[in-house]
Design a protein around this motif. Structure first.
Motif, mmCIF file in Angstrom:
data_model
loop_
_atom_site.group_PDB
_atom_site.id
_atom_site.type_symbol
_atom_site.label_atom_id
_atom_site.label_comp_id
_atom_site.label_asym_id
_atom_site.label_seq_id
_atom_site.Cartn_x
_atom_site.Cartn_y
_atom_site.Cartn_z
ATOM 1 N N ASP A 39 -7.420 3.361 -2.804
ATOM 2 C CA ASP A 39 -8.558 2.803 -3.553
ATOM 3 C C ASP A 39 -8.687 1.491 -3.273
ATOM 4 O OD1 ASP A 39 -10.787 3.078 -5.792
ATOM 5 O OD2 ASP A 39 -9.631 1.422 -6.469
ATOM 6 N N GLY A 40 -9.947 0.801 -3.225
ATOM 7 C CA GLY A 40 -10.140 -0.788 -2.803
ATOM 8 C C GLY A 40 -9.322 -1.621 -3.469
ATOM 9 N N SER A 41 -9.033 -1.313 -4.868
ATOM 10 C CA SER A 41 -8.142 -2.185 -5.685
ATOM 11 C C SER A 41 -6.826 -2.476 -4.985
ATOM 12 C CB SER A 41 -8.271 -1.574 -7.194
ATOM 13 O OG SER A 41 -7.531 -0.488 -7.116
ATOM 14 N N ARG A 42 -6.418 -1.556 -4.484
ATOM 15 C CA ARG A 42 -5.088 -1.668 -3.615
ATOM 16 C C ARG A 42 -4.973 -2.315 -2.318
ATOM 17 N NH1 ARG A 42 -0.988 0.711 -3.010
ATOM 18 N NH2 ARG A 42 -1.690 2.972 -2.831
ATOM 19 N N GLU A 92 0.736 -1.101 0.075
ATOM 20 C CA GLU A 92 0.055 -0.121 0.043
ATOM 21 C C GLU A 92 0.792 1.248 -0.071
ATOM 22 O OE1 GLU A 92 -3.682 -1.878 2.229
ATOM 23 O OE2 GLU A 92 -2.356 -0.645 3.334
ATOM 24 N N VAL A 93 1.983 0.972 0.869
ATOM 25 C CA VAL A 93 2.845 2.186 0.798
ATOM 26 C C VAL A 93 3.808 2.327 -0.295
ATOM 27 C CG1 VAL A 93 4.538 3.484 2.169
ATOM 28 C CG2 VAL A 93 2.801 2.415 3.451
ATOM 29 N N ALA A 94 4.317 1.256 -0.559
ATOM 30 C CA ALA A 94 5.252 1.208 -1.712
ATOM 31 C C ALA A 94 4.663 1.569 -3.307
ATOM 32 C CB ALA A 94 5.667 -0.175 -1.915
ATOM 33 N N ARG A 95 3.375 1.433 -3.303
ATOM 34 C CA ARG A 95 2.786 1.831 -4.754
ATOM 35 C C ARG A 95 2.040 2.932 -4.514
ATOM 36 N NH1 ARG A 95 2.860 -2.530 -8.096
ATOM 37 N NH2 ARG A 95 3.600 -4.416 -7.208
ATOM 38 N N MET A 96 2.142 3.766 -3.327
ATOM 39 C CA MET A 96 1.478 5.146 -3.329
ATOM 40 C C MET A 96 1.839 5.971 -4.443
ATOM 41 S SD MET A 96 2.601 8.115 -0.533
ATOM 42 C CE MET A 96 1.914 7.284 1.103
ATOM 43 N N ARG A 97 0.660 6.692 -4.925
ATOM 44 C CA ARG A 97 0.735 7.681 -5.912
ATOM 45 C C ARG A 97 0.272 9.233 -5.508
ATOM 46 N NH1 ARG A 97 1.343 5.751 -10.973
ATOM 47 N NH2 ARG A 97 1.296 3.340 -11.272
ATOM 48 N N ARG A 98 0.868 10.133 -6.172
ATOM 49 C CA ARG A 98 0.599 11.562 -5.625
ATOM 50 C C ARG A 98 -0.744 11.707 -5.818
ATOM 51 N NH1 ARG A 98 5.559 13.457 -4.237
ATOM 52 N NH2 ARG A 98 7.259 12.622 -5.380
ATOM 53 N N SER A 99 -1.482 11.184 -6.816
ATOM 54 C CA SER A 99 -2.797 11.581 -6.994
ATOM 55 C C SER A 99 -3.659 11.112 -5.948
ATOM 56 C CB SER A 99 -3.286 10.843 -8.506
ATOM 57 O OG SER A 99 -2.830 9.361 -8.389
#
Length: 361
Positions: free
Chosen positions: A221-224, A203-210
């Motif tokens: 988002d629930g997909s993550r 969840e943290v590693a794939r964090m996006r600025r958006s």
């Protein structure tokens, strides 16, 4: 001699009214169709279809499942010495309980085929991971009428791994925090956020600025998420300062390539362990540390579970159906108290003393 015999047989067939040439072409065509059908029904083809049509769409860790089944996650080609290479042309219908037990036992004693073991010796986590992947694949194939029976049903499921109870003490938290300065960025910032937010590694590693709002709210988002429910994280000022220090550009926050999220956890974890010099622990233990830390601060269990995005425990069963309050203010207060506690540890200052921060220009 053989040529004379073949010629005589051809003449005999022609006298009987058989179209020898057409019959030969038909036999070749049947053999070609049989080969194509055999290839299409092979284990390798079935595993690829399972990943493409189910795992990619329904599971978060489909790439790990692909590797366990013997496929490269990038292009779903067979991994060297993996199951897809071992059973490349074997019809999936021909696999039985003996085949499944054999590879499960191999995983327990040595390694999952095609995947180097993290630790040598006997293991229950390796065979359990392989069993779960194979059982899910064969169950899907059975549902889609591609096989008649699930060969995993006759094989005992490996025992679950012993429940972990490891969490970092206050002294270990201090060592961890300072060790993050000694590893390559952006890993140090990423690991510190794991501790401050209690979120899962991916969840943290794939964090996006958006996903980040101007008000310090991070919406996953629930997909993550593991439970497929949207998770709102209220970032403390300490967490926001850490994020502001990350120098990467683009939408992906934690990246070394600018195109994909960071990876290579094993090597970076070893460097972290060398700097900390504490008893064995895992990155997931940071999540447990956050939970235990908030309990020690007197934060109620329902608030902690909402903060960690748990749907079991206090919110399982019928309670979860009716308890729709998201505990927003309580979650924010909990994470701020936890961050203040961590900051007090690393600065050797009591948590009830509020530091004066410089006003941002």
């Amino acid at each position: 001699s053989a040529a004379h015999q073949l010629s005589a047989e051809i003449h005999r067939q022609r006298k009987l009214g058989v179209d020898v040439a057409a019959d030969h072409k038909a036999r070749k065509h049947r053999r070609r169709v049989e080969i194509e059908q055999r290839s299409a029904s092979s284990y390798a083809a079935a595993a690829k279809q399972f990943i493409e049509e189910y795992a990619k769409l329904k599971t978060r860790r489909w790439n790990e499942t692909a590797k366990v089944l013997g496929l490269q996650p990038d292009d779903l080609t067979p991994i060297k010495n993996g199951l897809a290479e071992r059973w490349l042309d074997k019809p999936v219908r021909d696999l039985d309980g003996h085949d499944i037990w054999g590879v499960i036992d191999e995983a327990r004693r040595f390694a999952i085929p095609g995947i180097a073991p993290r630790t040598p010796g006997l293991s229950e986590s390796r065979p359990r991971a392989l069993y779960n992947a194979l059982s899910a694949m064969f169950g899907w194939l059975l549902d889609h009428r591609k096989i008649e029976t699930n060969p995993c049903l006759g094989v005992a499921k490996p025992d679950a791994s012993k429940k972990r109870e490891r969490w970092l003490t206050d002294a270990e938290i201090v060592k961890f925090w300072h060790a993050c300065d000694q590893i390559t960025e952006p890993f140090g910032a990423l690991f510190r956020l794991l501790l401050l937010t209690g979120c899962r590694l991916n969840e943290v590693a794939r964090m996006r600025r958006s996903e980040l709002g101007d008000d310090g709210i991070w919406t996953i988002d629930g997909s993550r998420t593991k439970n497929h429910r949207t998770h709102v994280v209220y970032l403390s000022q300490m967490a926001r300062d850490i994020l502001a220090s990350v120098k990467t550009t683009g939408d992906i926050v934690f990246t070394t390539t600018g195109k994909t999220p960071v990876s290579g956890w094993s090597s970076i974890k070893r460097r972290l362990d060398d700097a900390m010099n504490i008893p064995a622990w895992r990155l997931h233990d940071l999540r447990r540390t956050a939970a235990v830390g908030m309990q020690r601060l007197g934060i109620s269990l329902p608030v902690i579970e909402r903060t960690l995005n748990h749907v079991s425990g206090s919110f399982s069963g019928i309670v979860g159906n009716y308890q729709v309050y998201d505990f927003g203010p309580e979650k924010k207060a909990a994470l701020e108290r936890w961050a203040a506690h961590v900051e007090g540890l690393i600065t050797n200052r009591p948590a009830n003393v509020t530091p004066i921060r410089k006003k941002k220009v």
